[in-house]
Write a protein that holds these residues in place. Sequence first.
Motif: not given
Length: 599
Positions: A32-33, A60-66
């Motif tokens: 994950c990220g 998954y709302s952040t880039k990259p995911p956290k």
Amino acid sequence: MAFGILVVLLIVLVTTTAPAAQPLSSNCNSSCGDLTFVPYPFGIGEDCYFNPKFLITCNYSTKPPKAFLMESNLNVKSISLDGEMVIEHFVSRDCYNNKAERVERRMPRLWLQNYTASSTSNKFVGIGCDTRALVEGYRGEDRYATGCISSCDSLNVFNESCSGVGCCQISIPRGLQNFTIKLTSYYNHSGILDDSNPCNYAFVVKENEFNFSLESFKALENKTIEMLPMVLNWAIGNEDQVESCEAAKKRVDYACKGRYSDCVEVKDGSAGYHCRCLTGFQGNPYILDGCQDIDECKNNLTLCKPGNCLNLPGNWTCKCPKRYNNTGTGCTLNNAGYQSEKLVIFCIALEELKRATNNYDEDRVLGEGGFGKVYKGILPNNEAVAIKKSKIGDETQTAQFINEIIMLLQINHRNVVKLLGCCLETEVPLLVYKFISNGTLFHHIHNTRRTSVLAWKLRLKIATETAQALAYLHSATSTPIIHRDVKSTNILLDDNYVANVSDFGASRLIPIDKNQLTTMVQGTLGYLDPEYFHSSQLTEKSDVYSFGVVLAELLTIEQNCLFDVVDGDIVDEENVVELKQVANLAKRCLSVKGTKDPP
């Protein structure tokens, strides 16, 4: 040879262990990220983790995911199978203006119901010129508080060390589950000579992940650094299930069901246990086939030279050319010079052995029998040894000691106890062995207090290693050796439960042009081959019978009711088939007629 077949049969059993706990879903994400590796028992998504405390939530709302621990706001950066997890945690701040008035304060709390902050991999750090930093927390119901003080008149005195001038650091208490970082100032920064140091800072940080300097202070000041990595300890279990490995093995949700995995007690303050791969294996011990064999032959091309290295599950063996001895770890040229060279290193002074045993103090006695006594000794280099001393005036025991030296001079195998030296400058001979720390197999399987219960996989491993040692004696030494006294009290275990066959006082060489030897019957009743007892014809089948008794002991079986009495601590629905297979193997070994022994 008989034990070659036994080793193969036992290895097959070890490699057919029942299915292990593992993700129920085959569609589990492994990353994950920035969190590039999510090993089971952790998992992302439904049916992908061992229990809810091992859930990793991927945002998954952040880039990259956290990645976050369970449903918290703790950002997970890495997870290791040795029981550590790295998360990010906020830096505490306490700031003042030039009127000595507080203008900002942030003191984050960390609540860890199922985890603890690592006391060995973290440091608590306080930074500033008027700083009193505290970390307060709980371990169970016990409250802890510790801290440090940092002071200076100006940033001009900052240096690169964290020794109390602008920066202080200490270790945190072991087993902290919940804690708050608190910051106070003695003078509200009113004594600072300039206005460039308005804030105090404190944080728990992974060791070597923060280097104190004027630049790092400026990064804290302008909020370039707001979070830092911290190490958490994790384990199977939780605060309501504080249990030993022995208790965990009896639970239906026992996690170490992977092939070649075993339980390890946690010693970092966490509640629960870890799983680890057995010696000779590596990988994930929490899943089926997670522990993979280490191919020692492939990893070290010089093993066994000039012979060939043959890889075995968790081990290896050597196939040596003619005129070379198989030492168990290599091939050595078989000639008198080699044995004479070994004799030189075996000379140990009598006075040194007296000092090592505190003049043979009774408190140093490890065991005794008809031969005499075995003492624990400490050599000048702090090496622990076992010193075997025969009875005074007993010529028979003296002869057996000399015989044991002759036998062990030809043996060098990882599963045979190592002879380090001897002393013949006294009326009774003394033999010095490598100290094997975990007692005898007999103690572990006949322990009436049940303080040590060997898991089934460990029992199979010990049986396999014992069979490998005996196969080596029968077929890999320059002249075949029959042990003649194979029994559970002569199988020693080290801290990793590696088997070490011992006591060669009764052993005999069989010339390579013969397959049997007529000799005075010797051995231990209960382990003694009836055919040898009645005929005096000593063959390798004599050791096979004795080994069959050891197999029966590993099952905790009475010989007259082979399938009726099995140790309840090792039986579960997953190993019933294996237990029956080993019981059948033991029955074949215990056949009165040698022709019915394993071929």
